[in-house]
Design an enzyme around this catalytic site. Structure first.
Site, short mmCIF file in Angstrom:
data_model
loop_
_atom_site.label_atom_id
_atom_site.label_comp_id
_atom_site.label_asym_id
_atom_site.label_seq_id
_atom_site.Cartn_x
_atom_site.Cartn_y
_atom_site.Cartn_z
CB SER A 136 -1.29 9.08 -1.25
OG SER A 136 -0.54 7.94 -2.70
CE LYS A 137 -4.66 5.10 -9.23
NZ LYS A 137 -5.24 5.64 -10.58
NE ARG A 138 1.91 9.86 -6.06
CZ ARG A 138 0.79 10.38 -6.32
NH1 ARG A 138 -0.11 10.32 -7.47
NH2 ARG A 138 0.12 10.16 -5.29
#
Ligand code: GLU
Length: 448
Positions: free
Chosen positions: A219-221
């Site tokens: 994911s983006k994080r």
């Protein structure tokens, strides 16, 4: 048929490592085939658009060296040459979309519905021929069986992604759509739209996703998800490019370090691996160290000077030969460019400070006396090179009955302010007699 491929990111303010790899695979295929690599910014969502978000993409691609070939002339340039052009922006192409929607409406292939425009979707399964995953038959979902048609222009007049993506691929003459597997679920719609416009769709190559090392979805994080972290953390772009090449593609013989020129020669779509790739930050880190070890010293200097500038050290104030000699002593020591300041900042400081009290715990009572003896011996030298310095240190140690290690630690601290760094004799040689003497003097005066 001349190959034309494109990278078509939406400007979200973030360039995901998966997006960067999609761009790279398109670029590689274009370069391999002698084709054209188009960059198209899919910025129809006005609410999310900003110049900064576009810059994140452009800077990322430039950093990786993925140059695009065409587009409208941008800015105030006099001649259309590579570099002055593009990218294409969907926000500047609304007239094309409007014209195409009119055509679909007039041919009865789309219709108005509650202020929106809907496309009459095929009522049967669609086969997606894919160069990577093979033929995929897309059955209608239960929802699509009830209502197969979908909106192509919203009631506020905004054309939707499927429509503009297809119109642009068609008008830009895209021959191969190479994109993430997450788009496979959209492709049946896209094929139907191409056919409605009276053309055969391009060839598709959906590339498997990049997962975290533990197999979970990235994911983006997740650490390492944003391309910009690699720039900030001191990776060499050529190492990142090399690593991205290996995420889903592999040359024969399990090779890891493959120069980009060779990748361009070898790269082809059928060899893209069908299984998901796992992102291994340790491997990238290792590869970066290999690249640094083997890179030319000019390239090392270029990237090291940037890394120093990022922490506010301006090497322009120094003689070029000095800067180069200084950086050469760090090349074998660093695995990331962000480590360069730790190994080389002392070359570019007027005064060296270090915590004398903490350091003095490791000193012997005679440290100051030894430093004075060394200073005097150094002052006599007409040749200030690593070998002579090593001999001098040995001679001073022998004369005073001290061990080398008792001398080496304080002199390194006096000259660099640190306990680790490049080889001591080499760094002293590069600093030169004047700087070394004044740094020793300063340390002795601080010792009271
Ligand atoms: N704008 C889409 C995205 O960023 C492009 C998809 C495509 O490559 O067709 O995911």
């Amino acid at each position: 048929m001349k190959v034309r491929v494109r990278f078509a990111p939406s400007p979200t303010g973030f360039l995901h490592i998966g997006g960067a790899r999609t761009a790279l695979f398109n670029w590689l295929y274009a370069r391999h085939m002698g084709g054209t690599f188009v960059l198209r910014i899919e910025d129809t969502d006005a609410a999310r658009n900003s110049q900064e978000a576009v810059d994140v993409i452009l800077n990322g691609l430039r950093w990786l060296g993925l140059d695009w070939d065409e587009g409208p002339i941008s800015g105030d340039v006099t001649g259309p040459s590579k570099g002055d052009r593009g990218p294409y922006f969907q926000s500047q192409r609304s007239e094309n979309y409007r014209r195409r929607v009119e055509a679909l409406l007039s041919r009865g292939l789309a219709y108005e519905h509650e202020g929106a425009v809907k496309f009459k979707m095929a009522r049967e399964p669609i086969i997606i021929p894919d160069l990577v995953v093979g033929d995929v038959t897309r059955e209608l979902t239960d929802r699509e069986k009830l209502e197969p048609d979908f909106v192509i222009v919203r009631s506020d007049g905004q054309p939707v992604f499927h429509l503009v993506n297809v119109i642009d691929d068609l008008e830009m003459g895209i021959t191969h759509v190479i994109r993430g597997e997450d788009h496979l679920s959209n492709t049946a719609k896209h094929i139907a739209l191409f056919r409605a416009f009276g053309v055969e769709p391009p060839k598709y190559a959906h590339i498997p996703l990049i997962l975290n090392i533990d197999g979970t979805k990235m994911s983006k994080r997740d650490k390492g998800a944003s391309l910009m972290t690699y720039l900030e953390e001191g990776y060499a772009p050529e190492a990142v490019v090399n690593y991205l090449c290996l995420l889903g593609w592999s040359p024969k013989g399990n090779r890891e370090k493959v120069p980009i020129k060779e990748v361009i020669e070898l790269f082809d779509l059928p060899q893209i691996l069908r299984h998901n790739a796992r992102f291994d930050l340790n491997k990238l880190h290792w590869l970066n160290g290999e690249y640094i070890k083997e890179m030319s010293s000019d390239r090392f200097h270029e990237l090291a000077v940037h890394a120093l500038a990022r922490v506010g050290i301006d090497t322009n104030r120094y003689d070029l030969a000095y800067v180069k000699a200084a950086l050469d002593t760090s090349k074998q020591k660093v695995k990331l460019f962000s480590e360069v300041p730790t190994f080389a900042d002392f070359y570019f400081k007027d005064e060296i400070d270090f915590d004398l009290e903490a350091a003095a715990k490791d000193f012997v009572p005679e440290t100051k006396k030894y430093l004075k003896q060394l200073r005097d011996a150094f002052a006599q030298l007409s040749k200030f090179d690593a070998t002579t310095l090593n001999d001098t240190l040995k001679a001073v140690a022998a004369a005073s009955g001290a061990s080398m290690s008792v001398l080496v630690h304080p002199i390194r601290l006096a000259a660099t302010g640190r306990t680790v760094g490049p080889s001591l004799y080499h760094l002293l040689e590069v600093l030169g007699k004047e700087r070394v003497l004044s740094r020793l003097d300063r340390t002795m005066s601080r010792m009271g």
